[in-house]
Motif scaffolding. Structure first.
Motif, PDB file in Angstrom:
ATOM      1  N   LEU A  98      44.010  42.421  41.840  1.00 33.34           N
ATOM      2  CA  LEU A  98      43.693  41.038  42.226  1.00 33.34           C
ATOM      3  C   LEU A  98      43.579  40.193  40.968  1.00 33.34           C
ATOM      4  CD1 LEU A  98      41.077  39.909  44.856  1.00 33.34           C
ATOM      5  CD2 LEU A  98      40.978  38.957  42.553  1.00 33.34           C
ATOM      6  N   VAL A  99      44.086  38.952  41.048  1.00 35.94           N
ATOM      7  CA  VAL A  99      43.882  37.961  40.003  1.00 35.94           C
ATOM      8  C   VAL A  99      43.380  36.682  40.662  1.00 35.94           C
ATOM      9  CG1 VAL A  99      46.328  37.265  40.099  1.00 35.94           C
ATOM     10  CG2 VAL A  99      44.944  36.641  38.116  1.00 35.94           C
ATOM     11  N   PHE A 100      42.433  36.011  40.012  1.00 35.19           N
ATOM     12  CA  PHE A 100      42.018  34.692  40.501  1.00 35.19           C
ATOM     13  C   PHE A 100      41.923  33.730  39.323  1.00 35.19           C
ATOM     14  CE2 PHE A 100      38.001  36.895  39.702  1.00 35.19           C
ATOM     15  CZ  PHE A 100      37.174  35.935  39.129  1.00 35.19           C
ATOM     16  N   ASP A 101      42.355  32.488  39.577  1.00 33.04           N
ATOM     17  CA  ASP A 101      42.404  31.444  38.546  1.00 33.04           C
ATOM     18  C   ASP A 101      41.963  30.127  39.168  1.00 33.04           C
ATOM     19  OD1 ASP A 101      42.903  29.847  36.367  1.00 33.04           O
ATOM     20  OD2 ASP A 101      45.082  29.941  36.524  1.00 33.04           O
ATOM     21  N   ALA A 128      41.632  40.695  37.532  1.00 34.16           N
ATOM     22  CA  ALA A 128      41.824  39.816  36.381  1.00 34.16           C
ATOM     23  C   ALA A 128      41.264  38.452  36.729  1.00 34.16           C
ATOM     24  CB  ALA A 128      43.309  39.714  36.027  1.00 34.16           C
ATOM     25  N   ALA A 129      40.340  37.961  35.914  1.00 30.51           N
ATOM     26  CA  ALA A 129      39.710  36.661  36.130  1.00 30.51           C
ATOM     27  C   ALA A 129      40.192  35.705  35.048  1.00 30.51           C
ATOM     28  CB  ALA A 129      38.192  36.792  36.084  1.00 30.51           C
ATOM     29  N   VAL A 130      40.770  34.580  35.458  1.00 25.09           N
ATOM     30  CA  VAL A 130      41.287  33.574  34.530  1.00 25.09           C
ATOM     31  C   VAL A 130      40.476  32.298  34.733  1.00 25.09           C
ATOM     32  CG1 VAL A 130      43.328  32.301  33.777  1.00 25.09           C
ATOM     33  CG2 VAL A 130      43.575  34.609  34.724  1.00 25.09           C
ATOM     34  N   SER A 131      40.053  31.682  33.629  1.00 27.90           N
ATOM     35  CA  SER A 131      39.157  30.528  33.774  1.00 27.90           C
ATOM     36  C   SER A 131      39.360  29.529  32.645  1.00 27.90           C
ATOM     37  CB  SER A 131      37.701  30.997  33.777  1.00 27.90           C
ATOM     38  OG  SER A 131      36.815  29.899  33.788  1.00 27.90           O
ATOM     39  N   LEU A 177      32.813  31.017  34.499  1.00 29.71           N
ATOM     40  CA  LEU A 177      33.365  32.368  34.426  1.00 29.71           C
ATOM     41  C   LEU A 177      32.250  33.383  34.224  1.00 29.71           C
ATOM     42  CD1 LEU A 177      35.735  34.369  34.220  1.00 29.71           C
ATOM     43  CD2 LEU A 177      35.714  33.966  31.750  1.00 29.71           C
ATOM     44  N   ALA A 178      31.311  33.093  33.328  1.00 32.10           N
ATOM     45  CA  ALA A 178      30.212  34.024  33.085  1.00 32.10           C
ATOM     46  C   ALA A 178      29.401  34.255  34.358  1.00 32.10           C
ATOM     47  CB  ALA A 178      29.319  33.489  31.965  1.00 32.10           C
ATOM     48  N   ARG A 179      29.155  33.190  35.106  1.00 32.85           N
ATOM     49  CA  ARG A 179      28.455  33.342  36.388  1.00 32.85           C
ATOM     50  C   ARG A 179      29.232  34.260  37.331  1.00 32.85           C
ATOM     51  NH1 ARG A 179      29.455  28.360  39.658  1.00 32.85           N
ATOM     52  NH2 ARG A 179      31.368  29.576  40.000  1.00 32.85           N
ATOM     53  N   VAL A 200      38.475  25.815  26.157  1.00 26.74           N
ATOM     54  CA  VAL A 200      39.011  27.139  25.880  1.00 26.74           C
ATOM     55  C   VAL A 200      39.260  27.865  27.196  1.00 26.74           C
ATOM     56  CG1 VAL A 200      36.686  28.129  25.568  1.00 26.74           C
ATOM     57  CG2 VAL A 200      38.670  29.297  24.592  1.00 26.74           C
ATOM     58  N   GLU A 201      40.424  28.495  27.301  1.00 25.17           N
ATOM     59  CA  GLU A 201      40.751  29.340  28.452  1.00 25.17           C
ATOM     60  C   GLU A 201      40.262  30.761  28.161  1.00 25.17           C
ATOM     61  OE1 GLU A 201      42.634  28.440  31.250  1.00 25.17           O
ATOM     62  OE2 GLU A 201      42.859  26.361  30.608  1.00 25.17           O
ATOM     63  N   VAL A 202      39.999  31.506  29.218  1.00 23.18           N
ATOM     64  CA  VAL A 202      39.546  32.889  29.045  1.00 23.18           C
ATOM     65  C   VAL A 202      40.205  33.767  30.106  1.00 23.18           C
ATOM     66  CG1 VAL A 202      37.553  34.421  28.780  1.00 23.18           C
ATOM     67  CG2 VAL A 202      37.287  31.966  28.338  1.00 23.18           C
ATOM     68  N   VAL A 203      40.627  34.960  29.685  1.00 17.89           N
ATOM     69  CA  VAL A 203      41.089  35.980  30.622  1.00 17.89           C
ATOM     70  C   VAL A 203      40.157  37.178  30.501  1.00 17.89           C
ATOM     71  CG1 VAL A 203      42.954  37.537  31.287  1.00 17.89           C
ATOM     72  CG2 VAL A 203      43.486  35.232  30.472  1.00 17.89           C
ATOM     73  N   ALA A 204      39.485  37.518  31.594  1.00 20.45           N
ATOM     74  CA  ALA A 204      38.594  38.686  31.638  1.00 20.45           C
ATOM     75  C   ALA A 204      39.213  39.731  32.560  1.00 20.45           C
ATOM     76  CB  ALA A 204      37.213  38.287  32.144  1.00 20.45           C
ATOM     77  N   LEU A 205      39.275  40.960  32.098  1.00 14.28           N
ATOM     78  CA  LEU A 205      39.855  42.062  32.865  1.00 14.28           C
ATOM     79  C   LEU A 205      38.752  43.040  33.240  1.00 14.28           C
ATOM     80  CD1 LEU A 205      43.000  42.644  30.636  1.00 14.28           C
ATOM     81  CD2 LEU A 205      42.756  41.101  32.590  1.00 14.28           C
ATOM     82  N   LEU A 206      38.738  43.443  34.505  1.00 10.88           N
ATOM     83  CA  LEU A 206      37.676  44.305  35.021  1.00 10.88           C
ATOM     84  C   LEU A 206      38.267  45.463  35.823  1.00 10.88           C
ATOM     85  CD1 LEU A 206      36.818  41.029  35.728  1.00 10.88           C
ATOM     86  CD2 LEU A 206      34.602  42.154  35.773  1.00 10.88           C
TER      87      LEU A 206
END
Length: 414
Positions: free
Chosen positions: A338-341, A363-366, A372-374, A401-407
Protein backbone atom coordinates in the motif's frame (compact mmCIF):
# COMPACT_ATOMS: atom_id res chain seq x y z
CA UNK A 1 12.95 50.84 16.01
CA UNK A 2 16.37 49.64 14.79
CA UNK A 3 18.23 47.26 17.07
CA UNK A 4 21.28 45.00 16.96
CA UNK A 5 20.43 41.34 17.31
CA UNK A 6 22.31 38.08 17.56
CA UNK A 7 20.62 35.34 15.54
CA UNK A 8 20.42 32.15 17.59
CA UNK A 9 18.59 29.73 15.30
CA UNK A 10 16.85 29.25 11.98
CA UNK A 11 13.07 29.00 12.34
CA UNK A 12 10.75 26.57 10.64
CA UNK A 13 9.92 29.08 7.89
CA UNK A 14 13.57 29.98 7.24
CA UNK A 15 13.64 33.17 9.34
CA UNK A 16 16.55 33.89 11.64
CA UNK A 17 15.42 33.81 15.29
CA UNK A 18 16.90 36.13 17.90
CA UNK A 19 16.00 35.42 21.53
CA UNK A 20 15.53 38.71 23.40
CA UNK A 21 14.23 39.59 26.89
CA UNK A 22 10.93 40.57 25.21
CA UNK A 23 10.67 37.24 23.43
CA UNK A 24 11.77 35.84 20.06
CA UNK A 25 12.23 38.14 17.08
CA UNK A 26 11.98 36.65 13.58
CA UNK A 27 14.28 38.20 10.97
CA UNK A 28 13.89 36.96 7.37
CA UNK A 29 17.15 36.37 5.45
CA UNK A 30 19.32 36.22 8.60
CA UNK A 31 21.31 33.12 9.62
CA UNK A 32 22.29 31.55 12.96
CA UNK A 33 25.41 33.08 14.52
CA UNK A 34 25.03 36.38 12.69
CA UNK A 35 24.97 39.80 14.30
CA UNK A 36 22.51 41.98 12.39
CA UNK A 37 20.90 45.38 12.43
CA UNK A 38 17.14 45.10 12.04
CA UNK A 39 14.06 47.26 12.21
CA UNK A 40 11.77 45.53 14.72
CA UNK A 41 8.00 45.80 15.11
CA UNK A 42 6.52 43.43 17.67
CA UNK A 43 8.10 40.04 16.87
CA UNK A 44 9.04 40.74 13.25
CA UNK A 45 12.34 42.18 12.12
CA UNK A 46 13.34 43.68 8.77
CA UNK A 47 16.98 43.04 8.00
CA UNK A 48 18.88 46.31 7.51
CA UNK A 49 22.49 45.09 7.62
CA UNK A 50 24.53 41.99 8.42
CA UNK A 51 27.33 43.23 10.68
CA UNK A 52 28.87 39.81 11.36
CA UNK A 53 28.01 37.25 8.65
CA UNK A 54 27.70 33.53 9.22
CA UNK A 55 30.39 31.29 7.68
CA UNK A 56 27.59 29.45 5.85
CA UNK A 57 26.25 32.63 4.18
CA UNK A 58 26.58 32.49 0.39
CA UNK A 59 25.55 34.73 -2.48
CA UNK A 60 21.93 34.01 -3.49
CA UNK A 61 21.21 32.65 -6.96
CA UNK A 62 18.41 35.11 -7.75
CA UNK A 63 18.66 38.88 -8.18
CA UNK A 64 15.17 39.08 -6.64
CA UNK A 65 16.15 37.29 -3.41
CA UNK A 66 15.47 39.34 -0.30
CA UNK A 67 12.52 41.08 -1.93
CA UNK A 68 10.65 38.21 -3.57
CA UNK A 69 9.01 35.90 -1.05
CA UNK A 70 9.25 32.80 -3.25
CA UNK A 71 12.47 31.57 -1.61
CA UNK A 72 13.58 32.01 1.99
CA UNK A 73 17.01 30.34 2.23
CA UNK A 74 18.98 30.94 -0.97
CA UNK A 75 21.68 32.59 1.15
CA UNK A 76 22.63 29.37 2.98
CA UNK A 77 25.44 27.01 1.97
CA UNK A 78 24.18 23.69 0.54
CA UNK A 79 25.40 21.41 3.34
CA UNK A 80 23.92 23.58 6.10
CA UNK A 81 20.70 23.99 4.13
CA UNK A 82 20.35 20.23 3.64
CA UNK A 83 20.87 19.55 7.33
CA UNK A 84 18.32 22.23 8.30
CA UNK A 85 15.68 20.55 6.14
CA UNK A 86 16.58 17.10 7.43
CA UNK A 87 16.37 18.37 11.02
CA UNK A 88 12.82 19.67 10.37
CA UNK A 89 11.78 16.05 9.80
CA UNK A 90 13.74 14.82 12.83
CA UNK A 91 12.00 17.33 15.10
CA UNK A 92 8.55 16.35 13.83
CA UNK A 93 9.27 12.67 14.50
CA UNK A 94 10.73 13.43 17.94
CA UNK A 95 7.47 15.02 19.08
CA UNK A 96 5.75 11.65 18.49
CA UNK A 97 8.51 9.50 19.98
CA UNK A 98 9.36 8.01 16.58
CA UNK A 99 12.77 6.91 15.21
CA UNK A 100 14.92 9.94 14.45
CA UNK A 101 17.51 8.25 12.22
CA UNK A 102 16.44 10.16 9.11
CA UNK A 103 18.35 9.71 5.85
CA UNK A 104 20.23 12.58 4.21
CA UNK A 105 18.15 15.04 2.19
CA UNK A 106 17.71 14.06 -1.47
CA UNK A 107 18.56 17.29 -3.24
CA UNK A 108 16.65 18.73 -6.18
CA UNK A 109 18.66 20.79 -8.71
CA UNK A 110 17.95 24.41 -9.68
CA UNK A 111 15.85 25.11 -12.77
CA UNK A 112 13.86 21.90 -12.22
CA UNK A 113 10.48 23.16 -10.98
CA UNK A 114 8.05 22.16 -13.72
CA UNK A 115 5.03 23.60 -11.94
CA UNK A 116 5.00 27.20 -10.71
CA UNK A 117 2.15 29.33 -9.36
CA UNK A 118 2.52 33.07 -9.93
CA UNK A 119 0.41 35.89 -8.52
CA UNK A 120 -0.84 38.51 -10.98
CA UNK A 121 -3.09 41.57 -11.07
CA UNK A 122 -3.96 44.45 -13.37
CA UNK A 123 -1.97 47.64 -12.86
CA UNK A 124 -2.27 50.71 -15.06
CA UNK A 125 -3.21 49.04 -18.32
CA UNK A 126 -0.75 46.18 -17.89
CA UNK A 127 -0.33 43.24 -15.52
CA UNK A 128 2.05 42.59 -12.67
CA UNK A 129 3.18 38.97 -12.58
CA UNK A 130 5.52 37.46 -10.04
CA UNK A 131 5.55 36.31 -6.42
CA UNK A 132 4.33 37.98 -3.26
CA UNK A 133 6.94 39.72 -1.17
CA UNK A 134 7.68 38.04 2.15
CA UNK A 135 4.88 38.61 4.69
CA UNK A 136 3.05 40.80 2.16
CA UNK A 137 0.43 40.84 -0.59
CA UNK A 138 2.67 43.11 -2.68
CA UNK A 139 3.60 41.45 -5.97
CA UNK A 140 7.30 41.43 -6.85
CA UNK A 141 7.66 41.26 -10.62
CA UNK A 142 10.31 38.80 -11.73
CA UNK A 143 12.35 38.62 -14.90
CA UNK A 144 14.17 35.39 -14.01
CA UNK A 145 13.83 32.54 -11.53
CA UNK A 146 16.62 30.03 -10.74
CA UNK A 147 14.07 27.53 -9.43
CA UNK A 148 11.68 27.32 -12.38
CA UNK A 149 12.17 25.20 -15.49
CA UNK A 150 13.81 27.19 -18.31
CA UNK A 151 10.76 26.97 -20.58
CA UNK A 152 8.64 28.66 -17.90
CA UNK A 153 11.19 31.45 -17.41
CA UNK A 154 11.42 31.98 -21.18
CA UNK A 155 7.63 32.39 -21.33
CA UNK A 156 7.41 35.12 -18.66
CA UNK A 157 6.75 38.00 -21.13
CA UNK A 158 3.95 36.03 -22.78
CA UNK A 159 2.52 34.96 -19.42
CA UNK A 160 2.44 38.61 -18.42
CA UNK A 161 0.61 39.48 -21.63
CA UNK A 162 -1.91 36.71 -20.99
CA UNK A 163 -2.42 37.93 -17.43
CA UNK A 164 -3.16 41.43 -18.74
CA UNK A 165 -5.91 40.02 -20.96
CA UNK A 166 -7.45 37.95 -18.17
CA UNK A 167 -7.16 40.41 -15.28
CA UNK A 168 -10.29 42.31 -14.23
CA UNK A 169 -9.51 45.19 -11.91
CA UNK A 170 -6.85 45.27 -9.17
CA UNK A 171 -7.86 41.98 -7.53
CA UNK A 172 -4.89 39.55 -7.48
CA UNK A 173 -5.28 36.09 -8.99
CA UNK A 174 -3.14 32.99 -9.53
CA UNK A 175 -1.51 31.78 -12.72
CA UNK A 176 -0.29 28.18 -12.48
CA UNK A 177 2.09 27.13 -15.24
CA UNK A 178 3.11 23.51 -15.81
CA UNK A 179 5.83 22.45 -18.21
CA UNK A 180 4.63 19.27 -19.93
CA UNK A 181 6.00 17.14 -22.76
CA UNK A 182 3.63 18.83 -25.20
CA UNK A 183 4.02 22.45 -24.07
CA UNK A 184 3.04 24.77 -21.23
CA UNK A 185 -0.28 24.17 -19.50
CA UNK A 186 -1.59 27.47 -18.07
CA UNK A 187 -4.45 27.67 -15.58
CA UNK A 188 -5.72 30.83 -13.87
CA UNK A 189 -7.88 31.01 -10.77
CA UNK A 190 -9.52 34.01 -9.13
CA UNK A 191 -9.53 36.33 -12.16
CA UNK A 192 -12.50 37.12 -14.40
CA UNK A 193 -15.34 34.64 -14.30
CA UNK A 194 -16.03 35.30 -17.96
CA UNK A 195 -13.87 37.02 -20.54
CA UNK A 196 -15.32 39.32 -23.13
CA UNK A 197 -15.30 37.93 -26.66
CA UNK A 198 -12.47 40.19 -27.86
CA UNK A 199 -10.14 39.40 -24.98
CA UNK A 200 -11.04 35.73 -25.19
CA UNK A 201 -10.08 35.67 -28.87
CA UNK A 202 -6.84 37.55 -28.13
CA UNK A 203 -5.91 35.09 -25.38
CA UNK A 204 -6.58 32.10 -27.63
CA UNK A 205 -4.56 33.65 -30.46
CA UNK A 206 -1.61 34.26 -28.12
CA UNK A 207 -1.67 30.66 -26.83
CA UNK A 208 -1.74 29.26 -30.37
CA UNK A 209 0.94 31.63 -31.64
CA UNK A 210 3.33 30.74 -28.81
CA UNK A 211 2.71 26.99 -29.02
CA UNK A 212 1.38 26.64 -25.48
CA UNK A 213 -0.53 23.41 -24.88
CA UNK A 214 -3.61 24.71 -23.04
CA UNK A 215 -5.17 27.70 -21.32
CA UNK A 216 -7.95 27.41 -18.76
CA UNK A 217 -9.60 30.26 -16.85
CA UNK A 218 -11.52 29.51 -13.68
CA UNK A 219 -11.74 25.83 -14.62
CA UNK A 220 -12.99 26.48 -18.17
CA UNK A 221 -10.64 25.38 -20.95
CA UNK A 222 -10.44 28.28 -23.41
CA UNK A 223 -8.13 26.53 -25.83
CA UNK A 224 -6.28 23.22 -25.99
CA UNK A 225 -3.80 23.15 -28.87
CA UNK A 226 -2.56 19.77 -27.67
CA UNK A 227 -3.36 17.73 -24.57
CA UNK A 228 -0.73 18.40 -21.89
CA UNK A 229 1.08 15.12 -21.27
CA UNK A 230 3.53 14.01 -18.58
CA UNK A 231 5.21 10.65 -18.04
CA UNK A 232 4.71 8.62 -14.89
CA UNK A 233 7.56 6.21 -15.36
CA UNK A 234 7.14 5.34 -19.03
CA UNK A 235 3.35 5.79 -19.09
CA UNK A 236 2.04 8.98 -20.78
CA UNK A 237 -0.74 10.72 -18.85
CA UNK A 238 -2.91 13.59 -20.09
CA UNK A 239 -3.16 15.64 -16.90
CA UNK A 240 -6.43 17.50 -16.15
CA UNK A 241 -6.52 21.30 -16.18
CA UNK A 242 -5.45 22.64 -12.80
CA UNK A 243 -4.92 19.13 -11.48
CA UNK A 244 -2.31 18.15 -8.90
CA UNK A 245 1.16 17.24 -10.11
CA UNK A 246 4.41 16.86 -8.21
CA UNK A 247 6.21 20.18 -8.69
CA UNK A 248 9.60 18.79 -9.72
CA UNK A 249 10.04 15.75 -11.93
CA UNK A 250 13.36 14.77 -10.30
CA UNK A 251 11.73 14.80 -6.88
CA UNK A 252 8.84 12.69 -8.18
CA UNK A 253 11.30 10.16 -9.59
CA UNK A 254 13.13 9.96 -6.25
CA UNK A 255 9.88 9.39 -4.37
CA UNK A 256 8.65 6.84 -6.90
CA UNK A 257 11.95 4.97 -6.77
CA UNK A 258 11.69 4.53 -3.02
CA UNK A 259 8.03 3.47 -3.19
CA UNK A 260 8.37 0.98 -6.05
CA UNK A 261 11.49 -0.63 -4.55
CA UNK A 262 9.74 -1.07 -1.19
CA UNK A 263 6.63 -2.61 -2.75
CA UNK A 264 8.50 -4.77 -5.27
CA UNK A 265 7.14 -8.31 -5.27
CA UNK A 266 3.72 -7.32 -3.94
CA UNK A 267 0.98 -8.97 -5.95
CA UNK A 268 -1.86 -6.55 -5.18
CA UNK A 269 -1.20 -2.95 -4.21
CA UNK A 270 -3.51 -0.14 -3.02
CA UNK A 271 -2.66 3.44 -4.02
CA UNK A 272 -4.63 5.81 -1.80
CA UNK A 273 -4.95 9.52 -2.68
CA UNK A 274 -3.71 8.30 -6.06
CA UNK A 275 -4.10 11.53 -8.04
CA UNK A 276 -3.53 10.95 -11.75
CA UNK A 277 -1.36 7.88 -11.15
CA UNK A 278 2.08 9.07 -10.03
CA UNK A 279 2.67 5.79 -8.19
CA UNK A 280 -0.15 3.56 -9.47
CA UNK A 281 1.02 3.52 -13.08
CA UNK A 282 4.60 2.76 -12.10
CA UNK A 283 3.56 0.01 -9.68
CA UNK A 284 1.30 -1.56 -12.30
CA UNK A 285 4.37 -2.72 -14.22
CA UNK A 286 4.70 -5.51 -11.66
CA UNK A 287 1.58 -5.53 -9.47
CA UNK A 288 -2.20 -5.37 -9.72
CA UNK A 289 -3.19 -1.92 -8.47
CA UNK A 290 -6.34 -0.49 -6.96
CA UNK A 291 -6.28 3.32 -7.04
CA UNK A 292 -8.61 5.38 -4.82
CA UNK A 293 -8.92 9.15 -5.27
CA UNK A 294 -11.55 11.79 -4.53
CA UNK A 295 -10.92 13.99 -7.57
CA UNK A 296 -12.92 12.73 -10.55
CA UNK A 297 -10.80 14.44 -13.22
CA UNK A 298 -7.55 13.06 -11.82
CA UNK A 299 -9.03 9.58 -11.57
CA UNK A 300 -10.29 9.75 -15.15
CA UNK A 301 -6.79 10.69 -16.36
CA UNK A 302 -5.33 7.73 -14.46
CA UNK A 303 -7.90 5.31 -15.83
CA UNK A 304 -7.46 6.49 -19.42
CA UNK A 305 -3.66 6.24 -19.17
CA UNK A 306 -3.86 2.71 -17.74
CA UNK A 307 -6.16 1.58 -20.56
CA UNK A 308 -3.87 3.00 -23.24
CA UNK A 309 -0.62 1.68 -21.76
CA UNK A 310 0.86 -1.59 -22.95
CA UNK A 311 2.14 -4.23 -20.56
CA UNK A 312 0.54 -3.08 -17.32
CA UNK A 313 -1.03 -5.39 -14.76
CA UNK A 314 -4.75 -4.71 -14.13
CA UNK A 315 -5.51 -1.28 -12.66
CA UNK A 316 -8.88 -0.65 -10.98
CA UNK A 317 -10.04 2.79 -9.87
CA UNK A 318 -12.45 4.05 -7.23
CA UNK A 319 -13.70 7.58 -6.65
CA UNK A 320 -13.73 7.90 -2.89
CA UNK A 321 -13.41 10.61 -0.26
CA UNK A 322 -10.75 8.96 1.87
CA UNK A 323 -10.97 11.65 4.55
CA UNK A 324 -14.61 10.96 5.35
CA UNK A 325 -14.89 7.41 4.04
CA UNK A 326 -11.55 5.66 4.35
CA UNK A 327 -11.09 2.13 3.12
CA UNK A 328 -11.75 -0.17 6.09
CA UNK A 329 -9.26 -2.63 7.53
CA UNK A 330 -11.35 -5.41 6.01
CA UNK A 331 -11.20 -3.69 2.60
CA UNK A 332 -7.42 -3.43 2.92
CA UNK A 333 -6.76 -7.03 3.94
CA UNK A 334 -6.79 -8.11 0.27
CA UNK A 335 -3.65 -6.06 -0.43
CA UNK A 336 -0.08 -7.03 0.41
CA UNK A 337 1.31 -3.55 -0.37
CA UNK A 338 0.00 0.00 0.00
CA UNK A 339 1.09 3.57 -0.71
CA UNK A 340 -0.68 6.74 0.40
CA UNK A 341 0.12 10.34 -0.56
CA UNK A 342 -2.45 12.68 0.99
CA UNK A 343 -2.66 16.50 0.99
CA UNK A 344 -1.04 18.48 3.82
CA UNK A 345 -3.77 17.48 6.30
CA UNK A 346 -2.46 13.92 6.23
CA UNK A 347 -4.43 10.68 6.39
CA UNK A 348 -5.34 10.18 10.04
CA UNK A 349 -8.66 8.37 9.52
CA UNK A 350 -7.22 6.17 6.79
CA UNK A 351 -4.14 5.32 8.88
CA UNK A 352 -6.33 4.10 11.72
CA UNK A 353 -7.77 1.55 9.30
CA UNK A 354 -4.36 0.61 7.88
CA UNK A 355 -3.12 0.04 11.44
CA UNK A 356 -5.85 -2.58 11.92
CA UNK A 357 -5.21 -4.30 8.59
CA UNK A 358 -2.90 -7.13 7.57
CA UNK A 359 -1.12 -5.20 4.77
CA UNK A 360 2.52 -6.29 4.94
CA UNK A 361 4.29 -3.24 3.50
CA UNK A 362 3.29 0.42 3.51
CA UNK A 363 4.84 3.49 1.87
CA UNK A 364 3.78 6.86 3.29
CA UNK A 365 4.45 9.98 1.19
CA UNK A 366 3.90 13.42 2.67
CA UNK A 367 4.49 17.14 2.10
CA UNK A 368 3.97 17.89 5.81
CA UNK A 369 6.36 16.34 8.38
CA UNK A 370 4.01 17.22 11.24
CA UNK A 371 0.97 15.34 9.96
CA UNK A 372 3.20 12.54 8.68
CA UNK A 373 4.62 12.04 12.17
CA UNK A 374 1.09 11.84 13.57
CA UNK A 375 0.10 9.26 10.94
CA UNK A 376 3.27 7.21 11.43
CA UNK A 377 2.65 7.10 15.18
CA UNK A 378 -0.76 5.53 14.49
CA UNK A 379 0.81 2.90 12.24
CA UNK A 380 3.62 2.11 14.69
CA UNK A 381 1.12 1.72 17.51
CA UNK A 382 -0.77 -0.69 15.23
CA UNK A 383 2.27 -2.94 14.82
CA UNK A 384 4.24 -1.48 11.92
CA UNK A 385 7.97 -0.89 12.10
CA UNK A 386 9.65 2.02 10.35
CA UNK A 387 12.20 0.78 7.82
CA UNK A 388 13.42 4.13 6.51
CA UNK A 389 12.54 7.83 6.41
CA UNK A 390 13.87 9.92 3.52
CA UNK A 391 13.39 13.69 3.10
CA UNK A 392 13.26 15.00 -0.47
CA UNK A 393 13.88 18.61 -1.46
CA UNK A 394 11.11 19.13 -4.00
CA UNK A 395 10.72 22.84 -3.20
CA UNK A 396 14.26 24.16 -3.45
CA UNK A 397 15.25 27.03 -1.12
CA UNK A 398 11.82 27.06 0.55
CA UNK A 399 10.80 25.79 4.02
CA UNK A 400 8.87 22.87 2.49
CA UNK A 401 10.15 19.31 2.51
CA UNK A 402 8.68 16.08 1.14
CA UNK A 403 9.15 12.82 3.03
CA UNK A 404 8.88 9.16 2.09
CA UNK A 405 8.52 6.76 5.04
CA UNK A 406 8.64 3.00 4.45
CA UNK A 407 7.10 0.57 6.93
CA UNK A 408 6.67 -3.17 7.36
CA UNK A 409 4.28 -4.94 9.65
CA UNK A 410 6.09 -6.38 12.66
CA UNK A 411 9.55 -5.28 11.53
CA UNK A 412 11.75 -3.03 13.63
CA UNK A 413 14.28 -0.74 12.06
CA UNK A 414 17.85 -1.99 12.25
Amino acid sequence: MSVRLTIDALGAQGDGVAHTPEGPVYVPFALPGEEVLAHVEKQRGTLLAVEKPSPVRVDPASPHFGVCGGCSVQHMAPAAYAEWKREKVVRALRTRGLPENVESLVLCPPASRRRVTFTARAAGGRALLGFNAAQSHRIVEIESCPVAAPQIVAALPDLRALAALIAMGPKPFHVTVTATRTGLDIATEGAAERLGERKRRQAVDLVLARGFARLSVGGEVLVERERPVVLFGDVPVAVPAGGFLQAAEQAEQAMAGLVTAHLKGAKHVADLFAGSGTFALRLARESRVHAAEGDAAALAALEEAAKRAIGLKPVSVEKRDLFNRPLSAKDLDRFDGLVFDPPRAGAEAQCRQIARSTVARVAAVSCNPGTLARDLAILVEGGYGVVSITPIDQFLWSPHVEVVALLERGKQRG
